[in-house]
Design an enzyme around this catalytic site. Structure first.
Site, PDB file in Angstrom:
ATOM      1  CB  THR A 186      -0.890   0.040   1.261  1.00 16.20           C
ATOM      2  OG1 THR A 186      -0.021   0.120   2.388  1.00 16.20           O
ATOM      3  CG2 THR A 186      -1.751  -1.178   1.381  1.00 16.20           C
ATOM      4  CD  GLU A 329      -4.893  -2.532   2.541  1.00 13.38           C
ATOM      5  OE1 GLU A 329      -5.322  -2.043   1.486  1.00 13.38           O
ATOM      6  OE2 GLU A 329      -4.228  -1.883   3.359  1.00 13.38           O
ATOM      7  CE  LYS A 437     -12.987  12.791  13.104  1.00 13.47           C
ATOM      8  NZ  LYS A 437     -11.827  12.885  12.199  1.00 13.47           N
ATOM      9  CD1 TRP A 442     -17.688  13.269  11.972  1.00 18.58           C
ATOM     10  CD2 TRP A 442     -18.084  11.280  11.002  1.00 18.58           C
ATOM     11  NE1 TRP A 442     -17.130  12.295  12.759  1.00 18.58           N
ATOM     12  CE2 TRP A 442     -17.358  11.075  12.195  1.00 18.58           C
ATOM     13  CE3 TRP A 442     -18.444  10.181  10.223  1.00 18.58           C
ATOM     14  CZ2 TRP A 442     -16.986   9.799  12.621  1.00 18.58           C
ATOM     15  CZ3 TRP A 442     -18.079   8.922  10.638  1.00 18.58           C
ATOM     16  CH2 TRP A 442     -17.353   8.732  11.837  1.00 18.58           C
TER      17      TRP A 442
END
Ligand code: ADP
Length: 547
Positions: A186, A329, A437, A442
């Site tokens: 990654t 992944e 935030k 959010w």
């Protein structure tokens, strides 16, 4: 005692893909557009033969089953041959991203324990600089032929010469279907990059699913050109999917939109895939030159959220959009958006809404959202939570890690925040570290950005949270103007006011010449946050009205 069934044992091994392609689609074309503009043609018959030669060449270097063979290369037929040659002799193919920082390249090749590196001439300078830092790499092989000044550094092999010394009379190394076949790191936006070790079985299952109509929709009639580098999550698996279907595969080392458009037309490309940034430059090119993308029928957009305006553009040009979510992944396909039953009865807007979400899971992928305590949240289309995933092509443990990266029930935390809808579609709100935030709630940076690029004159946009004394964080929107545009902050703000809740409106809009991207072409929020670490809103006590 377990009683087994009476069907054949046919281990799901990657080399069966090449065997199938050689036997059933031997004349099937693999076209390479090289960085210097040359276009060459190969077939699965030749690729299979050369891969066998390469497997022999690796054995002649005393490379053993399970050892790592790295590539540092763009997309082309020799790179494809090297994938199958490395895996065919039982090795583990490690595709390295040449756009990583040198410290990361140092870490990755040493952590992987690479013994051989195959590279493009274009990266010869980088390879020379890295050689002293890669003591474990014993053999360097350059893909480009040694003509004139090109062909790799002195003393390194040239790929064609290296394999030509062998006759290709070779049987693939066999083994268990759960043995590893490929390793991909990654990009390490935080900490060191982490290695994902794919298995033969996970790769084959992923391949069988991704060729289906709800994902890449590939068949013998398709011509596919991935605009995803082979080092980015294995070009999303397309180099495995092509031999499974026998479709024509077009690989290009050059991603410039003019080259892509030419290849689309000259090679009759029907299917393509890439991250939104790639499509953004392509759309700009087509709009400014009037060039047409030929017979292109379907594009898969993934890696970052596909903006609504982009989805609309493709639809207006008669091109279907599949919107995919996934990660290294997850091999990488996690979900993809394709037309559901009842599509024709949906309004234009409903259809675009549907594709703007990140699609549905195919069989084999399971998703759930949880709160911070790990309690499962409802699939009601409103509640958002941490997105967990599991399935046979999802990671269990990073390469060389001591512990699993999943919980006891095999759930892997993706680091994304998402909403699951009752119709099965997933909506990625944000990466958990990118979400803004504000006042305990959010704001999705993805939604703000996507709304902003819908405003005429805005080419690209990024939203980040800036510290705010009252609200904790408030959004700063950074915009890149489209060529020739003079769009101003007030226009963008007015446009956004019709698209998002009032309290989501950015406290400031700034213009930049370009935005930073990661090694896989995504907006680099981390770089942006660093760049704007000291940024303060002009009036930080500003009240933010809530609707
Ligand atoms: P990295 O970006 O760290 O190199 P990956 O290429 O594996 O790693 O990226 C995976 C991440 O990309 C996902 O966790 C998600 O945040 C983001 N992503 C991928 N596809 C989409 C999509 N269609 N919409 C929104 N985000 C996406």
């Amino acid at each position: 005692m377990t009683t087994l069934g009476a069907m054949q044992h046919w281990p799901l091994r990657v080399m069966r893909l090449v065997d199938h392609a050689e036997r059933e689609h031997g004349d099937g074309e693999v076209v390479s557009a090289w960085a210097d503009g040359l276009v060459t043609r190969s077939t699965w018959r030749k690729i299979a033969k050369d891969a066998r030669r390469m497997a022999q060449a690796l054995e002649a270097l005393d490379i053993k089953k399970g050892e790592r063979i790295a590539t540092l290369a763009m997309n082309h037929g020799s790179h494809l041959t090297a994938w199958y040659g490395a895996i065919g002799m039982g090795g583990i193919l490690h595709t390295i991203n040449p756009r990583l920082f040198e410290d990361q390249l140092d870490y990755i090749a040493n952590h992987a324990g690479d013994r051989v590196l195959l590279y493009d001439q274009a990266f010869a300078g980088l390879v020379e600089r890295m050689k002293p830092r890669w003591p474990g790499i014993e053999h360097y092989i350059c893909f480009d032929p040694p003509t004139g000044s090109s062909g790799g550094a002195a003393g390194d092999w040239a790929f064609a010469d290296w394999i030509a010394a062998h006759d290709g009379n070779y049987t693939w190394v066999d083994g268990d279907e759960r043995e590893p076949c490929a390793l991909c790191y990654t990009s390490g936006t935080t900490g060191n990059p982490k290695g994902v070790l794919y298995e033969h079985r996970s790769t084959l299952l992923h391949t069988l699913v991704e060729i289906g109509p709800d994902i890449f929709n590939l068949s013998k009639r398709s011509v596919v050109l991935p605009i995803v580098p082979m080092f980015h999550a294995n070009a999303w698996g397309i180099p495995w999917a092509a031999p499974a279907t026998g479709c024509k595969l077009v690989l290009s080392a050059d991603y410039r939109p003019a080259t892509m458009c030419r290849l689309f037309r000259e090679e009759g490309v029907t299917h393509s895939a890439g991250v939104p940034t790639i499509w953004l430059t392509m759309i700009e090119h087509i709009e400014s030159t009037g060039e047409q993308p030929g017979d292109l029928k379907q594009v898969t957009i993934g890696g970052s959220a596909a903006p609504r305006a982009m989805i609309k553009w493709f639809r207006n040009h008669g091109i279907d959009v599949g919107h995919a979510w996934g990660m290294t992944e997850t091999s990488p396909i996690g979900t993809c958006g394709a037309r559901p039953l009842g599509w024709e009865a949906m309004t234009d807007d409903e259809q675009i809404d549907y594709i703007s979400r990140q699609g549905r899971v195919p069989f084999g992928v399971e998703l759930r959202i949880v709160d911070d305590e790990g309690v499962e949240l409802p699939r009601d289309g409103h509640t958002s939570g941490r997105l967990l995933v599991r399935g046979p092509w999802v990671i269990q443990r990073y390469f060389r890690a001591a512990e699993d990266s999943t919980d006891a029930d095999c759930w892997f935390d993706t680091g994304d925040v998402a909403t699951l809808h009752p119709d099965g579609t997933v909506q990625i709100t944000d990466r958990s570290k990118d979400v803004i935030k504000s006042g305990g709630e959010w704001i999705s940076s993805i939604d703000l950005e996507n709304a902003a690029v819908g405003c005429p004159g805005v080419a690209e946009a990024a939203a980040i949270g800036i510290a705010h004394p009252k609200w904790d964080e408030r959004p700063l929107l950074l915009c890149v103007r489209a060529p020739g545009s003079e769009v101003c902050a007030a226009t963008i703000r007015n446009y956004l006011a019709g698209q998002v809740a009032k309290w989501w409106l950015p406290n400031a809009i700034e213009f930049v010449d370009e935005l930073p991207h990661t090694a896989t072409g995504k907006l680099s929020k981390k770089t942006l946050r660093d760049q704007f670490r000291d940024y303060r809103f002009a009036d930080a006590t500003d009240m933010v009205g809530r609707d």
